[in-house]
Design an enzyme around this catalytic site. Structure first.
Site, PDB file in Angstrom:
ATOM      1  N   CYS A 654     -20.352 -74.654 -13.660  1.00  0.00           N
ATOM      2  CA  CYS A 654     -18.902 -74.575 -13.460  1.00  0.00           C
ATOM      3  C   CYS A 654     -18.413 -73.143 -13.571  1.00  0.00           C
ATOM      4  O   CYS A 654     -19.166 -72.235 -13.878  1.00  0.00           O
ATOM      5  CB  CYS A 654     -18.167 -75.486 -14.438  1.00  0.00           C
ATOM      6  SG  CYS A 654     -18.525 -75.210 -16.172  1.00  0.00           S
ATOM      7  N   HIS A 705      -9.172 -78.799 -14.130  1.00  0.00           N
ATOM      8  CA  HIS A 705      -8.456 -78.010 -15.130  1.00  0.00           C
ATOM      9  C   HIS A 705      -6.965 -77.916 -14.818  1.00  0.00           C
ATOM     10  O   HIS A 705      -6.235 -77.220 -15.516  1.00  0.00           O
ATOM     11  CB  HIS A 705      -9.071 -76.615 -15.240  1.00  0.00           C
ATOM     12  CG  HIS A 705     -10.457 -76.640 -15.808  1.00  0.00           C
ATOM     13  ND1 HIS A 705     -11.577 -76.687 -15.011  1.00  0.00           N
ATOM     14  CD2 HIS A 705     -10.902 -76.672 -17.075  1.00  0.00           C
ATOM     15  CE1 HIS A 705     -12.652 -76.719 -15.778  1.00  0.00           C
ATOM     16  NE2 HIS A 705     -12.274 -76.717 -17.025  1.00  0.00           N
TER      17      HIS A 705
END
Length: 763
Positions: A654, A705
């Protein structure tokens, strides 16, 4: 005796009990006011300055409501165009840049804070701290807005501390940003420098004597144009009426020593943990009027400093430099927990070896006292420090002969799959029978209040093991049921039983210890509690098999076994510093390999081994990459490659830049890699223009996010971009990271759109 100025480069901002995290999340949910959030920020700043008040210079401007790079973008008036017309409170626009929206429930914010694409996020040099990437284009203009920083300086002065404002330097700011239209970032320097000069003059006008200007870019390899940019910038600042301390950290200066020494600044800071070899050559180059600040306390790890050893080294330097010697931690203490005294449950022996941020400042004061008044003046404290250093060095809990013997038998064959990828892929396709564009998630599902309550009750002894396991099985059932309703192709068990992807495994391995309040900010309100890797690593028993087997029993679809890989376990832990990191990584690889083989034996034929932090450990200098990538990739291969051909190995990475290490990622030889690409608009896939990635890949299409829900059309558009570079038969559709931090109310519609997009693509 010798005077040495003490200072700090930055202090953890989250609070000893994560007060900032909870205040932010309350505000974002609309459950508390903007004024309450700002008041909490002021309280934390006041408390942290009080902790540092014995230092000669105290950092100001290191506090942030989300990220210091984003703060710098606001100071410089550099906002992406999509955020410029906002008419509400600047703090709400700040959160829109950071996370796509600000407060989301309170009615009065509904109109002003609607969702918008958040700024891209990536990691700050080689740390696990994430920053919001500055965006540039040919039309970028900079305008000063220093009100927040000047207000904090006024607050600090009112509290009686000697404020040293901290800002990110202009060259680093440009270097870590992204030009969205192929503009040469250095062409913007001439527009940027006047605004920086204006900022420095504003600080001077407020009575500031020293400003810390962070230029960590100087520990990387700079070409001639960037070296010239550094010279241009600091020559431009010669006329400002404030002293500049140019701070470098995280690595070695090497060929940049002469450049740093030549700059017209009042002082320079060197990371003497990573760059101790820079100090002697730099001293020969520095003019006799410049301050040399040495970072002699490790700002990124939690072991006690060997104070006598440091004094043996710096006492002669203090004699040579006199008042020109400053001492400090190596970098901001943002990267370590706040206060060891909060720890009441930590293993007493291990605790005696540690120092968190507050204790590191105590160590700094001890060093200064020894320099000023002689070692005898602090003899008792130095003796106690030496006893702790010696105890750790000789502890039998640190050294395990059986683990060392196993490492001695490492064989290159352990890292090789039985057959090449093409043969494995055919066997996996036959056994798994997945459609084109198969859908999956990265592993975790929302950690609900019920999950957190059950876990805390179990840890506190209010819930017995039988009832705890029943509660977790119920959550696993929910995750499996929801995925089946959504129509996902490869399922996960949701990780309800896991507090953290590293801590969960570390708790079950020998050689790890755990803090209760050792939280460190990762980004925004997201905090992690890195385990403490203090000794040789071994796996006493299986760690995940029972949970994954249970989840597989609930469905006929393939269930992924979920593991954290050895490199991520290493990079997201506080790692022992008494042996090479590669040795600890190989120990972890052997332990997790045993878990992989046990999962396969239990009938699990899709196993994901997350290496989210692979790039994070990459040295900042490309000349050192080969060595790191050699042992990091080999550690993954040792972990993953003992399985049969029809077991499909996944890995996940990520928020990082991967284009420049894509060949090493391919060398890992995972059957499927899932990787973040949603915030960067599939920019990662540019790597595939020149590099033909051989295996399957799932470019993340859902930015987890941000609370924003991706549309079906947007996901299709991203995947069509991907299919221009990767054959459709090798593409997966998935979010860009785990869903632990999201709410079910967000996850269900987002995954509904994702599954619908996959069906659209197949059609």
């Amino acid at each position: 005796m010798h005077m040495a100025t003490t200072h700090n480069l930055g202090f953890p901002r989250i609070g000893a009990r994560r007060e900032l995290k909870f205040a932010l999340e309350s505000y974002w949910k609309g459950e508390s006011s903007r004024d309450a959030l700002k008041a909490l920020g002021a309280t934390l700043r006041q408390r942290h300055w009080e902790i540092q008040s014995d230092l000669d210079c105290v950092p100001v401007g290191d506090f942030s409501f989300y990220d210091q790079v984003l703060d710098m973008s606001f100071i410089l008036g550099n906002l992406p165009e999509r955020f410029r017309d906002f008419r509400g409170d600047p703090l709400d626009n700040y959160f829109r840049v950071a996370r796509g929206r600000s407060a989301q429930s309170a009615e009065e914010y509904a109109a002003c804070c609607a969702g918008v694409a958040a700024g891209e996020m990536t990691k700050w040099f080689d740390t696990n701290y994430h920053y919001i990437v500055p965006e540039f284009d040919a039309h970028t203009a900079f305008t000063l807005d220093a009100a927040q920083l000047l207000a904090q300086v006024a607050e600090a002065k009112a509290q009686g501390v000697n404020a040293k404002p901290v800002i990110i330097g202009p060259v680093t700011y440009l270097a870590i940003g992204k030009a969205k239209d192929n503009t040469d970032k250095l062409d913007l320097l001439s527009r940027l420098l006047p605004v920086y000069a204006e900022l420095l003059q504003a600080l001077a006008a407020q009575g500031v004597e020293w400003v810390q200007v962070d230029e960590p870019i100087l520990v990387t390899e700079l070409d001639d144009a960037w070296q010239e940019a550094v010279e241009t910038a600091y020559n431009y600042f010669k006329r400002v009426n404030v002293k500049l301390l140019l701070a470098t950290y995280f690595g070695q200066l090497r060929e940049n020593r002469a450049l740093l020494a030549s700059l017209p600044v009042a002082g320079v800071h060197v990371d003497a943990i990573n760059g101790r070899d820079d100090v002697a050559p730099l001293l020969k180059l520095l003019s006799a009027d410049k301050v040399l600040s040495l970072g002699v306390i490790n700002g990124r790890n939690i072991w006690k400093t060997d104070l006598n050893a440091v004094l043996d080294w710096i006492e002669p330097l203090a004699q040579q430099l006199g008042e020109r010697l400053w001492i400090a931690p190596s970098c901001s203490l943002l990267h370590v927990p706040v206060d060891l005294e909060s720890e009441q449950r930590l293993d007493a022996e291990v605790k005696s070896w540690l120092a968190f941020a507050v204790q590191k400042l105590d160590e700094l004061k001890l060093l200064a006292a020894a320099l000023r008044n002689g070692r005898d003046s602090v003899k008792a404290a130095l003796d106690a420090n030496q006893a702790a250093i010696d105890a750790r060095r000789h502890s039998k809990r640190v050294h395990n002969p059986a683990v060392k013997a196993a490492l001695g038998e490492l064989d290159a064959k352990l890292g090789q799959r039985k057959s090449p990828y093409a043969q494995r892929a055919a066997r996996q396709a036959a056994s798994l029978k997945l459609p084109l564009y198969p859908t999956t998630t990265i592993g975790s599902f929302p950690q609900t209040a019920d999950i957190r309550h059950a876990r805390s009750a179990f840890k506190a002894g209010r819930l017995d093991e039988v009832d705890y396991k029943a509660a977790m099985r119920k959550e696993i059932e929910r995750s499996v049921h929801e995925q089946e309703k959504l129509g996902l192709d490869v399922l996960v068990h949701g990780e309800a039983e896991r507090n953290d992807m590293v801590e969960y495994f570390g708790e079950q391995l020998e050689g790890y210890a755990f803090s209760q309040f050792g939280w460190v900010q990762s980004y925004g309100s997201r905090c992690v509690k890195p385990p403490i890797l203090f000794g040789d690593i071994s796996r006493p028993q299986p760690m995940t098999v029972e949970w994954i087997k249970y989840a597989q029993s609930l469905t006929s679809k393939p269930m992924k076994g979920m593991l954290t890989g050895p490199v991520t376990m290493l990079n997201w832990s506080f790692v022992r510093d008494d042996q090479p990191r590669s040795v600890s990584c190989y120990q972890l690889a052997l332990a997790i390999r045993a878990e992989v083989l046990d999962l396969e034996k239990a009938g699990i034929h899709v196993i994901q081994i997350d290496e989210a932090a692979l790039r994070e450990g990459l040295p900042l200098r490309k000349s050192q990459w080969k060595e790191y990538l050699g042992w990091a990739v080999e550690s993954f291969r040792i972990t993953a490659n003992g399985v049969e051909d029809d077991t499909q190995i996944h890995t996940h990475m990520c928020y990082s830049e991967f284009n420049d290490i894509i060949a090493s990622i391919a060398d890992m030889d995972a059957d499927v890699i899932t990787i973040e690409t949603s915030r960067s608009d599939m920019e990662l896939l540019d790597a595939f223009d020149d590099f033909k990635y051989p295996n399957q890949i799932g470019p993340g299409v859902y930015d987890i996010h941000s609370p924003n829900i991706p549309t079906l059309e947007h996901i299709v558009q991203l995947m069509e971009k991907a299919a221009e570079r990767i054959p459709a038969e090798r593409l997966w559709v998935n979010p860009d990271c785990g869903l632990k931090t999201r709410q079910w109310a967000e996850v269900i519609p987002a995954l509904t759109n994702m599954v619908a997009a996959a069906k659209t693509l197949r059609a």
